[in-house]
Design an enzyme around this catalytic site. Structure first.
Site, short mmCIF file in Angstrom:
data_model
loop_
_atom_site.label_atom_id
_atom_site.label_comp_id
_atom_site.label_asym_id
_atom_site.label_seq_id
_atom_site.Cartn_x
_atom_site.Cartn_y
_atom_site.Cartn_z
N ARG A 26 0.81 -1.12 -0.18
CA ARG A 26 0.05 -0.07 -0.03
C ARG A 26 0.87 1.42 0.11
O ARG A 26 0.61 2.28 -0.53
CB ARG A 26 -0.98 -0.03 1.37
CG ARG A 26 -1.99 -0.94 1.05
CD ARG A 26 -2.81 -1.10 2.40
NE ARG A 26 -3.94 -1.70 2.19
CZ ARG A 26 -4.16 -3.29 2.01
NH1 ARG A 26 -3.13 -3.97 2.01
NH2 ARG A 26 -5.09 -3.89 2.04
N SER A 167 -11.46 -8.27 0.25
CA SER A 167 -11.45 -6.76 0.39
C SER A 167 -10.57 -6.00 -0.60
O SER A 167 -10.47 -4.71 -0.43
CB SER A 167 -11.07 -6.57 1.99
OG SER A 167 -9.63 -6.98 2.15
N GLU A 310 -5.86 -14.52 7.14
CA GLU A 310 -4.69 -15.28 6.64
C GLU A 310 -4.11 -15.91 7.86
O GLU A 310 -3.22 -16.64 7.70
CB GLU A 310 -3.68 -13.71 6.40
CG GLU A 310 -4.00 -13.18 5.19
CD GLU A 310 -3.49 -13.79 4.08
OE1 GLU A 310 -2.49 -14.53 4.15
OE2 GLU A 310 -3.97 -13.93 2.95
#
Length: 434
Positions: A26, A167, A310
């Protein structure tokens, strides 16, 4: 092949972990979209970040090679104008690359081809590509490989997609949205979105760079168009990767400490603290980091991992050595991760004699107790090119002798030096210096 070592003594280990993959990729995307150069410290050095760096360079971003030291520093220089990638974009098997980069490429008028590893075509992409289509991007397929043709100016801002499979579809569109002509008004229609903390991470990182994001209505996100302010950032340790080391301390009936654990974080991996407590272990945070330790035998529990899916392989490994049944729920969507993780976990745990069955949205695992009574030693466990399945097998091998992994190279995705870190951890036992 890798022979998973057995923990012959209680661990008492200090285990640093590399930077967060989710935060690293990100940060790279936001730095590429920013209004000035940025410095990123502690960036993860692994295949997923290497693929992201290569992809952004292909679109015209200047990124220095990470320094080969304990705390790499990377400079990112955004281009004046993005350019279509002539050589195409190799996504490997990285969800963040195959999903976060196409919205950036939508800012580069012209055609860009996206491709990946053999299994990449099995990972869901259609909702994201549909969303880009609603913004005026032409795409010739609904999964990898595909070619996208970006217009001079994107339409919008209204986009409606079904993000119930990942997501990352939401995060992908939000990250680039400030640079879209009209921003975005993004609506989710469908079943609940998994891993909402990952979207919260995206929103927090956007806001920290001066972007206006309105997420006051569930299932709706509004991002105003405008500049993304450059920001130097230090990447947090990867708390999901840390979970496998914390679990190792518990399974050895000792303790493991992970330094640098943030006091406040939106990483979903932080859920391991609550999970360990619910299964009868203990995790405590102080100025030196987070320490997990055994407090008697583990107990089976009902655990909803919808927000932190995860962690499923690590929780499954803990469940194998607990007393009673553990029910993992809320993770139907991980059938579309690097592999069908539910099927893979069922296959590999069953192969060593563990009783496990799939449900509509998870697993039920019958625990074998602390010593793994009745489990069959000397087995080869498959990783399915999935780093999380390698973590599962390594944890099983701590207790069950003779476990081999068919492809330890799968760990290169997020922790290429996993075996070195694992061996270093196992050298630190009760009676040795920390």
């Amino acid at each position: 092949m890798w022979h998973a070592p057995v923990a012959s003594r209680r661990l008492r280990a200090l285990c640093p972990v590399p930077g967060s993959k989710s935060e690293s990729n990100r940060a790279l995307v936001l730095a590429a979209l920013a209004d000035a150069p940025s410095r990123l410290t502690g960036l993860l050095a692994a295949r997923d970040t290497e693929l992201m760096i290569a992809a952004l360079r292909g679109l015209g971003v200047g990124i220095d090679e990470p320094a080969a030291d304990d705390e790499p520093v990377v400079w990112v220089r955004p281009p004046l104008r993005f350019a279509a990638a002539d050589a195409g974009i190799d996504c490997g098997l990285a969800g963040t690359v195959m999903r976060f980069v196409p919205p950036v490429a939508a800012l580069a008028p012209g055609s860009t081809r996206f491709f990946g590893d053999e299994r990449a075509s099995e990972r869901p992409m259609a909702p994201l590509l549909d969303g880009l289509g609603q913004l005026g991007v032409r795409i010739d397929a609904d999964r990898l490989p595909f070619v996208m043709d970006a217009p001079e100016h994107l339409s919008g801002p209204s986009v409606c997609i079904d993000a119930s499979d990942s997501s990352q579809f939401i995060s992908a569109l939000l990250l680039a949205a400030p640079r879209f002509t009209s921003g975005i008004e993004l609506v989710h229609r469908g079943a609940s979105v998994p891993s909402l903390p990952h979207i919260a991470m995206t929103v927090e990182m956007l806001r920290s760079r001066g972007v206006e994001v309105d997420d006051s209505q569930p299932g709706r996100w509004r991002v105003k168009p405008g500049a993304i302010r450059a920001k130097d950032q230090r990447i947090e340790p990867d708390l999901t990767n840390a979970a496998v080391f914390l679990a190792a301390g518990v399974l050895s009936r000792g303790e493991v400490r992970v330094p640098g654990w943030p006091a406040h974080t939106v990483q979903p991996g932080a859920s391991i603290v609550d999970i360990l407590g619910r299964m009868g272990a203990e995790a405590s945070l102080d100025a030196d980091g987070l320490t997990a330790r055994a407090c008697g035998e583990l107990q089976g529990a009902a655990i909803d991992l919808h927000e932190a899916s995860e962690l499923t392989p690590v929780v499954a490994a803990l469940a194998v050595f607990a007393n009673g049944d553990t029910t993992i729920s809320g993770v139907a969507h991980i059938r579309g991760h690097e592999t069908d993780r539910l099927q893979a976990i069922e296959n590999e745990l069953s192969s060593i004699g563990c009783r496990v069955r799939q449900t509509a949205d998870g697993l039920v695992i019958e625990g074998s107790g602390a010593g793994g009574a009745g489990l069959e030693p000397t087995r080869t466990l498959r990783t399915y090119a999935d780093h999380r399945l390698a973590h599962l097998a390594a944890l099983i091998g701590l207790v069950v002798p003779g476990i081999e992994l068919d492809d330890i190279g799968a760990v290169s995705k997020t922790m290429p030096d996993f075996t070195t870190r694992w061996d270093r951890m196992l050298e630190q036992t009760e009676g040795t210096a920390r």
